[in-house]
Design an enzyme around this catalytic site. Structure first.
Site, PDB file in Angstrom:
ATOM      1  N   GLU A 103       0.847  -1.201   0.000  1.00 57.04           N
ATOM      2  CA  GLU A 103       0.000   0.000   0.000  1.00 57.04           C
ATOM      3  C   GLU A 103       0.883   1.252   0.000  1.00 57.04           C
ATOM      4  O   GLU A 103       2.024   1.224   0.458  1.00 57.04           O
ATOM      5  CB  GLU A 103      -0.925  -0.067   1.232  1.00 57.04           C
ATOM      6  CG  GLU A 103      -1.811   1.134   1.480  1.00 57.04           C
ATOM      7  CD  GLU A 103      -2.841   1.431   0.400  1.00 57.04           C
ATOM      8  OE1 GLU A 103      -2.467   1.444  -0.781  1.00 57.04           O
ATOM      9  OE2 GLU A 103      -4.013   1.696   0.744  1.00 57.04           O
ATOM     10  N   ASP A 104       0.341   2.332  -0.513  1.00 54.70           N
ATOM     11  CA  ASP A 104       1.119   3.584  -0.549  1.00 54.70           C
ATOM     12  C   ASP A 104       1.172   4.249   0.819  1.00 54.70           C
ATOM     13  O   ASP A 104       2.235   4.655   1.288  1.00 54.70           O
ATOM     14  CB  ASP A 104       0.553   4.562  -1.608  1.00 54.70           C
ATOM     15  CG  ASP A 104      -0.957   4.815  -1.473  1.00 54.70           C
ATOM     16  OD1 ASP A 104      -1.612   4.196  -0.606  1.00 54.70           O
ATOM     17  OD2 ASP A 104      -1.491   5.629  -2.252  1.00 54.70           O
ATOM     18  N   ASP A 107      -3.459   5.877   6.616  1.00 52.82           N
ATOM     19  CA  ASP A 107      -3.818   7.120   7.294  1.00 52.82           C
ATOM     20  C   ASP A 107      -4.793   6.764   8.427  1.00 52.82           C
ATOM     21  O   ASP A 107      -4.372   6.410   9.519  1.00 52.82           O
ATOM     22  CB  ASP A 107      -4.430   8.039   6.229  1.00 52.82           C
ATOM     23  CG  ASP A 107      -4.754   9.426   6.750  1.00 52.82           C
ATOM     24  OD1 ASP A 107      -4.182   9.816   7.767  1.00 52.82           O
ATOM     25  OD2 ASP A 107      -5.582  10.122   6.118  1.00 52.82           O
ATOM     26  N   PHE A 156      -0.714  16.361   4.127  1.00 53.48           N
ATOM     27  CA  PHE A 156      -1.142  15.738   2.871  1.00 53.48           C
ATOM     28  C   PHE A 156       0.051  15.630   1.930  1.00 53.48           C
ATOM     29  O   PHE A 156       0.642  16.623   1.531  1.00 53.48           O
ATOM     30  CB  PHE A 156      -2.282  16.516   2.209  1.00 53.48           C
ATOM     31  CG  PHE A 156      -2.919  15.721   1.113  1.00 53.48           C
ATOM     32  CD1 PHE A 156      -3.891  14.770   1.406  1.00 53.48           C
ATOM     33  CD2 PHE A 156      -2.505  15.870  -0.197  1.00 53.48           C
ATOM     34  CE1 PHE A 156      -4.446  13.993   0.396  1.00 53.48           C
ATOM     35  CE2 PHE A 156      -3.065  15.102  -1.219  1.00 53.48           C
ATOM     36  CZ  PHE A 156      -4.040  14.158  -0.909  1.00 53.48           C
ATOM     37  N   ARG A 169       0.896  11.780  -9.564  1.00 54.07           N
ATOM     38  CA  ARG A 169       1.423  10.437  -9.291  1.00 54.07           C
ATOM     39  C   ARG A 169       2.802  10.246  -9.907  1.00 54.07           C
ATOM     40  O   ARG A 169       3.593   9.414  -9.456  1.00 54.07           O
ATOM     41  CB  ARG A 169       0.477   9.359  -9.840  1.00 54.07           C
ATOM     42  CG  ARG A 169      -0.894   9.329  -9.173  1.00 54.07           C
ATOM     43  CD  ARG A 169      -1.613   8.039  -9.558  1.00 54.07           C
ATOM     44  NE  ARG A 169      -3.047   8.096  -9.331  1.00 54.07           N
ATOM     45  CZ  ARG A 169      -3.643   7.817  -8.161  1.00 54.07           C
ATOM     46  NH1 ARG A 169      -2.923   7.464  -7.124  1.00 54.07           N
ATOM     47  NH2 ARG A 169      -4.953   7.873  -8.048  1.00 54.07           N
TER      48      ARG A 169
HETATM   49  P1  IMP Z   1      -7.147   5.492   5.060  1.00 54.96           P
HETATM   50  O1  IMP Z   1      -8.319   4.596   4.807  1.00 54.96           O
HETATM   51  O2  IMP Z   1      -7.539   6.752   5.750  1.00 54.96           O
HETATM   52  O3  IMP Z   1      -5.995   4.775   5.760  1.00 54.96           O
HETATM   53  O4  IMP Z   1      -6.689   6.031   3.678  1.00 54.96           O
HETATM   54  C1  IMP Z   1      -5.875   5.379   2.855  1.00 54.96           C
HETATM   55  C2  IMP Z   1      -5.953   5.953   1.463  1.00 54.96           C
HETATM   56  O5  IMP Z   1      -6.216   7.365   1.444  1.00 54.96           O
HETATM   57  C3  IMP Z   1      -4.608   5.783   0.822  1.00 54.96           C
HETATM   58  O6  IMP Z   1      -4.542   4.558   0.146  1.00 54.96           O
HETATM   59  C4  IMP Z   1      -4.529   6.968  -0.092  1.00 54.96           C
HETATM   60  O7  IMP Z   1      -5.112   6.644  -1.337  1.00 54.96           O
HETATM   61  C5  IMP Z   1      -5.356   8.045   0.566  1.00 54.96           C
HETATM   62  N1  IMP Z   1      -4.506   8.997   1.324  1.00 54.96           N
HETATM   63  C6  IMP Z   1      -4.408   9.136   2.661  1.00 54.96           C
HETATM   64  N2  IMP Z   1      -3.550  10.105   3.001  1.00 54.96           N
HETATM   65  C7  IMP Z   1      -3.069  10.588   1.834  1.00 54.96           C
HETATM   66  C8  IMP Z   1      -2.108  11.623   1.513  1.00 54.96           C
HETATM   67  O8  IMP Z   1      -1.501  12.291   2.369  1.00 54.96           O
HETATM   68  N3  IMP Z   1      -1.878  11.831   0.196  1.00 54.96           N
HETATM   69  C9  IMP Z   1      -2.503  11.119  -0.791  1.00 54.96           C
HETATM   70  N4  IMP Z   1      -3.385  10.157  -0.537  1.00 54.96           N
HETATM   71  C10 IMP Z   1      -3.669   9.877   0.757  1.00 54.96           C
HETATM   72 MG    MG Z   2      -4.385   4.157  -1.897  1.00 50.60          MG
END
Ligand code: IMP
Ligand code: MG
Length: 184
Positions: A103-104, A107, A156, A169
């Site tokens: 995963e990237d 959060d 962010f 990207r």
């Molecule tokens: P989560 O469900 O809140 O953990 O969100 C995960 C997804 O939100 C990641 O796979 C990203 O696609 C997106 N995301 C969360 N934070 C960022 C950020 O700082 N930059 C870009 N995408 C983010």
């Molecule tokens: Mg993602």
């Protein structure tokens, strides 16, 4: 054309730092799974993981196959709600396999928690999570992360696969967005 780096306030992780850390992660994963007889399936979560996935698998010196899953979370560009929809499912079975999810960024953790539950129901031997970035300050649910590239503050970020409104990207480093600058 618009400036491809418009609104990027600072570079927080350089290309050299990414390369070095990803090599270390690959070496660690190789070491941890060398003696394991089960097949390894590396699952990239689209689209944010593409660059990390491409670089990481080249540093894993083990036989493996790759697969991808794309999920959408209902939320805006900054937040996810934890309700996810599968846009693209895996092509292969993960039954009795070691699954390494790539995963990237984690959060709130909501997206990955759902993905882990989904894959966990399909009878894998083991499910392991590797994330390039971890933003623990904003965590809403616990997620077990076995491999983390970098832990970052609650800002962010974009680049190296991560998007802002689907763009950025292709930026080769990780940067922080300045929204005021972007809106100008
Ligand atoms: P989560 O469900 O809140 O953990 O969100 C995960 C997804 O939100 C990641 O796979 C990203 O696609 C997106 N995301 C969360 N934070 C960022 C950020 O700082 N930059 C870009 N995408 C983010
Ligand atoms: Mg993602």
């Amino acid at each position: 054309m618009r400036n491809w780096e418009k609104g990027i306030m600072k570079k927080i992780i350089t290309e050299e730092e990414l390369k070095k850390r990803i090599k270390e992660l690959g070496e660690q994963i190789t070491k941890d799974y060398k003696e394991d007889a089960a097949d390894l399936v590396v699952v990239g979560i689209l689209k944010g993981s593409i660059m990390f996935m491409a670089d990481l698998i080249r540093e894993i010196k083990l036989p493996l196959i790759i697969d991808f899953m794309e999920v959408s979370s209902y939320g805006d560009e900054f937040t996810s709600s934890g309700d996810i929809k599968i846009i693209k499912d895996l092509d292969y079975s993960v039954r009795n396999k070691n699954v390494l999810i790539v995963e990237d960024i984690i959060d709130s953790g909501l997206t990955l928690k759902k993905v882990l539950q989904l894959i966990g129901k399909r009878g894998p031997k083991n499910v392991i999570l590797c994330t390039l970035l971890d933003k623990p300050e904003n965590r809403k649910v616990d997620v077990d992360i076995q491999y983390t590239g970098f832990t970052i503050p609650n800002e962010f970020v974009l680049g190296y696969g991560l998007d802002f409104k689907q763009e950025y990207r292709n930026i080769p480093y990780i940067g922080v967005m300045d929204l005021e600058e972007y809106e100008k």
